[in-house]
Design a protein around this motif. Structure first.
Motif, PDB file in Angstrom:
ATOM      1  N   PRO A  22      44.913  52.476  36.751  1.00 48.70           N
ATOM      2  CA  PRO A  22      43.566  52.930  36.380  1.00 48.70           C
ATOM      3  C   PRO A  22      42.449  52.180  37.117  1.00 48.70           C
ATOM      4  O   PRO A  22      41.434  52.776  37.482  1.00 48.70           O
ATOM      5  CB  PRO A  22      43.486  52.673  34.875  1.00 48.70           C
ATOM      6  CG  PRO A  22      44.892  52.627  34.412  1.00 48.70           C
ATOM      7  CD  PRO A  22      45.687  52.094  35.560  1.00 48.70           C
ATOM      8  N   ALA A  26      39.717  53.936  39.541  1.00 42.72           N
ATOM      9  CA  ALA A  26      38.272  53.738  39.379  1.00 42.72           C
ATOM     10  C   ALA A  26      37.639  53.294  40.696  1.00 42.72           C
ATOM     11  O   ALA A  26      36.548  53.754  41.055  1.00 42.72           O
ATOM     12  CB  ALA A  26      37.995  52.718  38.276  1.00 42.72           C
ATOM     13  N   GLU A  96      30.565  51.936  35.200  1.00 41.60           N
ATOM     14  CA  GLU A  96      30.935  51.632  33.813  1.00 41.60           C
ATOM     15  C   GLU A  96      32.440  51.754  33.544  1.00 41.60           C
ATOM     16  O   GLU A  96      33.022  50.858  32.915  1.00 41.60           O
ATOM     17  CB  GLU A  96      30.130  52.486  32.840  1.00 41.60           C
ATOM     18  CG  GLU A  96      30.281  52.074  31.393  1.00 41.60           C
ATOM     19  CD  GLU A  96      29.878  50.623  31.122  1.00 41.60           C
ATOM     20  OE1 GLU A  96      30.547  49.979  30.294  1.00 41.60           O
ATOM     21  OE2 GLU A  96      28.923  50.131  31.739  1.00 41.60           O
ATOM     22  N   PRO A  97      33.116  52.823  33.993  1.00 46.17           N
ATOM     23  CA  PRO A  97      34.568  52.885  33.743  1.00 46.17           C
ATOM     24  C   PRO A  97      35.315  51.698  34.365  1.00 46.17           C
ATOM     25  O   PRO A  97      36.216  51.136  33.743  1.00 46.17           O
ATOM     26  CB  PRO A  97      34.993  54.208  34.379  1.00 46.17           C
ATOM     27  CG  PRO A  97      33.757  55.041  34.367  1.00 46.17           C
ATOM     28  CD  PRO A  97      32.620  54.077  34.597  1.00 46.17           C
ATOM     29  N   LEU A  98      34.922  51.304  35.557  1.00 42.11           N
ATOM     30  CA  LEU A  98      35.552  50.153  36.200  1.00 42.11           C
ATOM     31  C   LEU A  98      35.282  48.877  35.408  1.00 42.11           C
ATOM     32  O   LEU A  98      36.193  48.084  35.167  1.00 42.11           O
ATOM     33  CB  LEU A  98      35.054  49.993  37.641  1.00 42.11           C
ATOM     34  CG  LEU A  98      35.555  48.747  38.378  1.00 42.11           C
ATOM     35  CD1 LEU A  98      37.068  48.777  38.540  1.00 42.11           C
ATOM     36  CD2 LEU A  98      34.852  48.610  39.722  1.00 42.11           C
ATOM     37  N   GLN A 100      34.711  48.547  32.257  1.00 44.87           N
ATOM     38  CA  GLN A 100      35.502  48.572  31.023  1.00 44.87           C
ATOM     39  C   GLN A 100      36.956  48.179  31.295  1.00 44.87           C
ATOM     40  O   GLN A 100      37.555  47.416  30.534  1.00 44.87           O
ATOM     41  CB  GLN A 100      35.428  49.951  30.374  1.00 44.87           C
ATOM     42  CG  GLN A 100      34.071  50.270  29.789  1.00 44.87           C
ATOM     43  CD  GLN A 100      33.967  51.699  29.273  1.00 44.87           C
ATOM     44  OE1 GLN A 100      34.918  52.471  29.349  1.00 44.87           O
ATOM     45  NE2 GLN A 100      32.810  52.050  28.759  1.00 44.87           N
ATOM     46  N   LEU A 101      37.508  48.681  32.391  1.00 47.54           N
ATOM     47  CA  LEU A 101      38.885  48.346  32.743  1.00 47.54           C
ATOM     48  C   LEU A 101      39.033  46.866  33.092  1.00 47.54           C
ATOM     49  O   LEU A 101      39.997  46.218  32.689  1.00 47.54           O
ATOM     50  CB  LEU A 101      39.354  49.220  33.918  1.00 47.54           C
ATOM     51  CG  LEU A 101      39.586  50.681  33.596  1.00 47.54           C
ATOM     52  CD1 LEU A 101      39.682  51.501  34.876  1.00 47.54           C
ATOM     53  CD2 LEU A 101      40.840  50.843  32.739  1.00 47.54           C
ATOM     54  N   ARG A 104      39.018  44.851  29.961  1.00 47.15           N
ATOM     55  CA  ARG A 104      40.327  44.929  29.290  1.00 47.15           C
ATOM     56  C   ARG A 104      41.353  44.047  29.993  1.00 47.15           C
ATOM     57  O   ARG A 104      42.159  43.370  29.344  1.00 47.15           O
ATOM     58  CB  ARG A 104      40.823  46.370  29.242  1.00 47.15           C
ATOM     59  CG  ARG A 104      40.116  47.190  28.181  1.00 47.15           C
ATOM     60  CD  ARG A 104      40.556  48.635  28.121  1.00 47.15           C
ATOM     61  NE  ARG A 104      41.993  48.835  28.124  1.00 47.15           N
ATOM     62  CZ  ARG A 104      42.584  49.947  28.537  1.00 47.15           C
ATOM     63  NH1 ARG A 104      41.859  50.962  28.976  1.00 47.15           N
ATOM     64  NH2 ARG A 104      43.878  50.067  28.511  1.00 47.15           N
TER      65      ARG A 104
END
Length: 114
Positions: A22, A26, A96-98, A100-101, A104
């Motif tokens: 993921p 991203a 933003e998606p990157l 968030q990953l 995590r």
């Protein structure tokens, strides 16, 4: 269930390793990775700060190192890449998606989850 049954069960995937694809997706969606992921580029400064833009470090150093860690199971004892990403990518569209990953991943590595 006996020990033989335990051996036959598929092993759960390492949660750190599960984040590699993921994160790569991203980076590709942002246009920062194209083609094959090669060997990590050598850098002398943390996050390549004195040598290249942070986006290049993510694509040319960080991502190849993630692939190596997934392959050999040798993960760093600590990770703060999300903090560096927040500082360096603030205000860039679509990150933003990157972020968030990466958050995590840091949490998973820093809590010692396997």
């Amino acid at each position: 269930m006996g020990w033989l049954d335990a051996l036959r069960r598929p092993r759960a995937e390492d949660p750190r390793a599960a984040l590699v694809a993921p994160i790569e997706q991203a980076l590709r969606a942002l246009g920062w990775v194209e083609g094959e992921v090669g060997a990590p580029r050598a850098v002398d400064s943390p996050f390549g700060i004195d040598e290249m833009p942070f986006e290049h470090w993510l694509a040319q150093v960080f991502l190849p190192r993630l692939h190596e860690a997934r392959a050999d199971g040798r993960w760093p004892p600590r990770s703060d890449v999300a903090v560096a990403a927040l500082r360096n990518l603030d205000g860039q569209p679509g990150v933003e998606p990157l972020l968030q990953l990466l958050t995590r991943l840091d949490a998973t590595i820093n809590t010692g989850a396997r």
